[in-house]
Design a protein around this motif. Structure first.
Motif, PDB file in Angstrom:
ATOM      1  N   SER A  44       0.583  -1.039   0.014  1.00 31.53           N
ATOM      2  CA  SER A  44      -0.006  -0.272   0.283  1.00 31.53           C
ATOM      3  C   SER A  44       0.906   1.365   0.469  1.00 31.53           C
ATOM      4  CB  SER A  44      -0.756  -0.140   1.126  1.00 31.53           C
ATOM      5  OG  SER A  44      -1.589  -1.242   1.247  1.00 31.53           O
ATOM      6  N   PRO A  45       1.779   1.767  -1.137  1.00 32.04           N
ATOM      7  CA  PRO A  45       2.366   2.495  -0.756  1.00 32.04           C
ATOM      8  C   PRO A  45       2.067   3.945  -1.423  1.00 32.04           C
ATOM      9  CG  PRO A  45       2.637   1.628  -2.852  1.00 32.04           C
ATOM     10  CD  PRO A  45       2.009   0.244  -2.442  1.00 32.04           C
ATOM     11  N   SER A  46       2.520   5.230  -1.182  1.00 35.02           N
ATOM     12  CA  SER A  46       1.788   6.640  -1.334  1.00 35.02           C
ATOM     13  C   SER A  46       3.082   7.067  -1.782  1.00 35.02           C
ATOM     14  CB  SER A  46       0.595   7.383  -0.816  1.00 35.02           C
ATOM     15  OG  SER A  46       1.726   7.490   0.514  1.00 35.02           O
ATOM     16  N   VAL A  47       2.986   8.379  -2.573  1.00 36.48           N
ATOM     17  CA  VAL A  47       4.358   9.635  -2.389  1.00 36.48           C
ATOM     18  C   VAL A  47       3.561  10.491  -2.307  1.00 36.48           C
ATOM     19  CG1 VAL A  47       4.378   9.292  -4.804  1.00 36.48           C
ATOM     20  CG2 VAL A  47       5.996   9.864  -3.761  1.00 36.48           C
ATOM     21  N   ILE A  48       4.820  11.326  -2.397  1.00 38.59           N
ATOM     22  CA  ILE A  48       4.589  12.926  -1.920  1.00 38.59           C
ATOM     23  C   ILE A  48       5.275  14.087  -1.916  1.00 38.59           C
ATOM     24  CG2 ILE A  48       4.037  13.050   1.293  1.00 38.59           C
ATOM     25  CD1 ILE A  48       1.367  14.444   0.062  1.00 38.59           C
ATOM     26  N   ALA A  49       5.487  14.619  -2.470  1.00 38.42           N
ATOM     27  CA  ALA A  49       6.579  15.778  -2.178  1.00 38.42           C
ATOM     28  C   ALA A  49       6.098  17.000  -1.552  1.00 38.42           C
ATOM     29  CB  ALA A  49       7.278  15.982  -3.310  1.00 38.42           C
ATOM     30  N   LEU A  61       5.124   1.649  -6.578  1.00 35.15           N
ATOM     31  CA  LEU A  61       4.205   0.847  -7.061  1.00 35.15           C
ATOM     32  C   LEU A  61       4.827  -0.354  -6.652  1.00 35.15           C
ATOM     33  CD1 LEU A  61       5.675   1.172 -10.775  1.00 35.15           C
ATOM     34  CD2 LEU A  61       3.396   1.838  -9.592  1.00 35.15           C
ATOM     35  N   GLU A  62       3.558  -1.160  -6.230  1.00 35.53           N
ATOM     36  CA  GLU A  62       4.262  -2.175  -6.339  1.00 35.53           C
ATOM     37  C   GLU A  62       4.061  -3.234  -7.071  1.00 35.53           C
ATOM     38  OE1 GLU A  62       0.506  -2.963  -1.708  1.00 35.53           O
ATOM     39  OE2 GLU A  62       0.095  -4.092  -4.107  1.00 35.53           O
ATOM     40  N   VAL A  89       8.378  -0.198  -4.355  1.00 36.01           N
ATOM     41  CA  VAL A  89       9.570   1.085  -5.529  1.00 36.01           C
ATOM     42  C   VAL A  89       9.001   2.018  -5.964  1.00 36.01           C
ATOM     43  CG1 VAL A  89      11.013  -1.870  -6.903  1.00 36.01           C
ATOM     44  CG2 VAL A  89       8.407   0.578  -8.061  1.00 36.01           C
ATOM     45  N   LEU A  90       9.872   2.896  -6.530  1.00 35.42           N
ATOM     46  CA  LEU A  90       9.787   4.648  -6.827  1.00 35.42           C
ATOM     47  C   LEU A  90      10.224   5.093  -8.008  1.00 35.42           C
ATOM     48  CD1 LEU A  90       8.117   7.475  -5.999  1.00 35.42           C
ATOM     49  CD2 LEU A  90      10.529   7.698  -4.639  1.00 35.42           C
ATOM     50  N   ARG A  91       9.208   5.089  -9.056  1.00 34.01           N
ATOM     51  CA  ARG A  91       9.818   5.877 -10.205  1.00 34.01           C
ATOM     52  C   ARG A  91       9.478   6.596 -10.228  1.00 34.01           C
ATOM     53  NH1 ARG A  91       9.396   0.826 -14.443  1.00 34.01           N
ATOM     54  NH2 ARG A  91      10.596  -0.323 -13.364  1.00 34.01           N
ATOM     55  N   ARG A  92      10.892   7.808 -10.274  1.00 35.25           N
ATOM     56  CA  ARG A  92      10.693   9.128 -10.963  1.00 35.25           C
ATOM     57  C   ARG A  92      10.699   8.743 -12.559  1.00 35.25           C
ATOM     58  NH1 ARG A  92      14.924  14.211 -10.706  1.00 35.25           N
ATOM     59  NH2 ARG A  92      13.726  15.337 -11.131  1.00 35.25           N
ATOM     60  N   ILE A  93      10.119   9.580 -13.219  1.00 36.01           N
ATOM     61  CA  ILE A  93       9.860   9.893 -14.377  1.00 36.01           C
ATOM     62  C   ILE A  93       9.501  10.315 -15.282  1.00 36.01           C
ATOM     63  CG2 ILE A  93       8.311   8.064 -15.070  1.00 36.01           C
ATOM     64  CD1 ILE A  93       9.337   6.730 -17.557  1.00 36.01           C
TER      65      ILE A  93
END
Length: 441
Positions: free
Chosen positions: A62-67, A403-404, A422-426
Motif C-alpha cells: 500500500s505505497p503512497s508518495v508525496i513531495a 508501485l507494488e 519501488v519508487l519511480r521518478r520519470i
C-alpha cells in the motif's frame, strides 16, 4: 582569528542544537534537494528506487508518495508483522500492522528509511495501516490510517476507527496517532454503516486547500470484508477536523475508490477497481467511475471512453498536469492504472505475458475520454507486473510513482513471483519516447 573561529563554532553549535527540523532545512544539505529538472533536460529521465524489498509475501504494501515544498520526497507504506498470502487488507483485528516511510533528498536514493508514522504498534489492537498521505497548505504532511478491525466483523460491536498523524518537518518527526471522533461518521452510522477502511495512496488537496480522500464502508455482520460503498472524507482546516461528504454505492464487486482529480469545473472525478472474492493478483475487471458535483453531493455514475475495459484489482491514482502534444499545450488529468496483458520477450529469448502492467493515460476533456501514453512505465524492468500504485506530479512536471511491482511478469503467492515496493521518478518525455512533454506551470 580566534574570535572568528569562536563565532563560527557557536553558529555550528546552534545548528546542531535546533533539532532535525531546522538542521535538515538548512544550507547543510540544501544542494541535495536541487533535483528539479528543466523540461529541456527530461528526455531520458527515468530513475528506479527500491522502497522496501521482502522475501515474505505481503509484508510491505500500500505505497503512497508525496513531495514537500522543501523538495523532500516521502514514500509512505504499510508494514505487516504477520503477513497472510490471501489477504489484500492488512488491518483486521488480529494482525500487527504499522505505517512507515522513507525520505529521499535527491529523487535517486533514500537518505533515511523506515521511519515510523505515529506510534509503533506491537499488538493488533494498536495496528495502523492502509495510509493516505496529504500535503496541506502549510506544507505539512498529514497521514490518515485505519486501525482496529477495519472491515472485518470481528468481536467488537463498535464502529471502526480511523486515525491521523502529522509531520511539520518533512517527515522526520510525527505526532502520535489521534483517533477521529465518532461523530465524524454520523452520516454513515445513521444508515448502520459501521465498518470503514482508508483506501491507501495519495489524498488530494483541492484548489481551496481542502484535503479530501475516499474511504470504503460496509455494515458489520455481513461475514466478509467486501465493502458496500465509498464516501468522501475531507478536512477544511489542514487536517485537524474531518467530515464525511458525498458517498457512492458500489452495487457490485468494487473497492478502493480514489479521487483521481479535481476538474476545472470544481467537480471531483472518482474511480474504483473491481475484484473477485478470492485474492487474485492476475484478476482484471472494469473500473467504476463516478462524479461528485460538490464535495458533499452524492457521487453519480460517470462514463468514460478510451481506457482498457480490464484493469487490475489493485488501485488507480491520478492528478493534473500541463503537457504538450503535437505542439499544442493542454492542461489535463493524468491516470496511473493497469493495462491489458502485454507480450514480452525475455533475455533468454522466451516469450512471456506481463499481467497487469502499470500504464499511464491522459485526458484533455476532464476525464471523459482517455489516451494511453504507455503501458511500459519506464525503461527498466519492462517485464514487471504491478498491483497497488500511487502517482504524484512533482514541481518540475516529472512523475513520482509508488508501485507494488512484481519481481516477475505476474504476481502470486507462489515462490519467486512476489512483489516489492519501488519508487519511480520519470518524465512524460521518457514515458512517451518524446511524444508528450511537460508543458510548464
Amino acid at each position: 582569528m580566534f574570535k572568528k573561529y569562536a563565532i563560527f563554532s557557536f553558529f555550528i553549535f546552534l545548528l546542531s542544537a535546533c533539532g532535525t527540523d531546522y538542521y535538515y532545512s538548512s544550507f547543510v544539505i540544501r544542494r541535495d534537494l536541487h533535483w528539479l529538472t528543466p523540461s529541456s533536460e527530461q528526455a531520458n529521465l527515468s530513475d528506479h528506487l527500491s522502497i522496501a524489498s521482502s522475501y515474505t509475501f505481503n509484508t510491505y504494501t500500500s505505497p503512497s508518495v508525496i513531495a514537500t515544498p522543501a523538495n523532500y520526497i516521502l514514500t509512505i507504506y504499510e508494514v505487516r508483522d504477520n503477513p497472510n498470502f490471501n489477504k489484500v487488507l492488512g488491518v483486521d483485528g488480529s494482525s500487527v500492522v504499522n505505517v512507515k516511510l522513507n525520505i529521499s533528498l535527491d529523487a535517486k536514493s533514500f537518505k533515511e528509511r523506515a521511519f515510523t508514522v505515529g506510534k509503533s504498534a506491537s499488538i493488533s489492537a494498536d495496528s495502523k495501516g492502509s495510509p493516505i498521505a496529504f500535503l496541506n497548505a502549510k506544507g505539512e504532511v498529514v497521514v490518515l490510517a485505519i486501525g482496529g478491525f477495519g472491515l472485518s466483523d470481528g468481536n467488537a460491536k463498535s464502529e471502526s476507527e480511523i486515525f491521523k498523524s502529522k509531520s511539520t518537518n518533512n517527515g522526520y518527526q510525527w505526532s502520535d496517532w489521534e483517533k477521529l471522533e465518532t461523530n465524524v461518521f454520523e452520516p454513515l452510522l445513521k444508515d448502520k454503516y459501521d465498518r470503514y477502511y482508508t483506501n491507501p495512496g495519495n489524498g488530494i488537496t483541492l484548489k481551496n486547500g481542502t484535503l479530501a480522500c475516499m474511504i470504503d464502508f460496509k455494515r458489520r455482520g455481513t461475514g466478509n470484508t467486501n465493502p458496500e460503498g465509498a464516501a468522501i472524507l475531507y478536512s477544511t482546516d489542514g487536517g485537524e477536523k474531518w467530515q464525511i461528504g458525498g458517498k457512492m454505492m458500489y452495487n457490485g464487486k468494487y473497492r478502493s475508490a480514489r479521487i483521481i482529480a479535481e476538474r476545472t469545473d470544481g467537480k471531483l472525478l472518482i474511480a474504483a477497481v473491481s475484484y473477485t472474492d478470492t485474492v487474485d493478483y492476475k484478476y482484471k475487471g472494469p473500473l467504476k467511475w463516478g462524479i461528485a458535483d460538490t464535495i458533499n453531493s452524492d457521487i453519480k455514475d460517470f462514463s468514460v471512453t478510451g481506457l482498457p475495459t480490464a484493469n487490475s484489482s489493485g488501485t488507480v491514482s491520478g492528478g493534473r498536469i500541463n503537457y504538450v502534444y503535437n505542439n499544442q499545450s493542454a492542461n489535463g488529468i493524468i491516470l496511473l492504472h493497469s493495462g491489458p496483458d502485454r507480450p514480452y520477450v525475455g533475455p533468454n529469448g522466451l516469450p512471456y505475458t506481463v499481467v497487469n502492467s502499470s500504464s499511464v493515460s491522459v485526458s484533455k476533456d476532464e476525464g471523459q475520454t482517455w489516451t494511453t501514453i504507455t503501458n511500459i512505465v519506464g525503461t527498466q524492468y519492462k517485464d514487471r507486473a504491478s498491483y497497488r500504485q500511487s502517482l504524484f506530479v512533482l514541481k518540475d512536471g516529472t512523475l513520482a510513482l509508488a508501485l507494488e511491482e512484481g519481481n516477475s511478469y505476474d504476481i502470486s503467492s507462489a515462490s519467486g513471483q512476489h512483489f516489492v515496493l519501488v519508487l519511480r521518478r520519470i518524465s512524460l518525455d521518457a514515458l512517451s519516447e518524446g511524444t508528450y512533454k511537460y508543458g510548464g506551470l
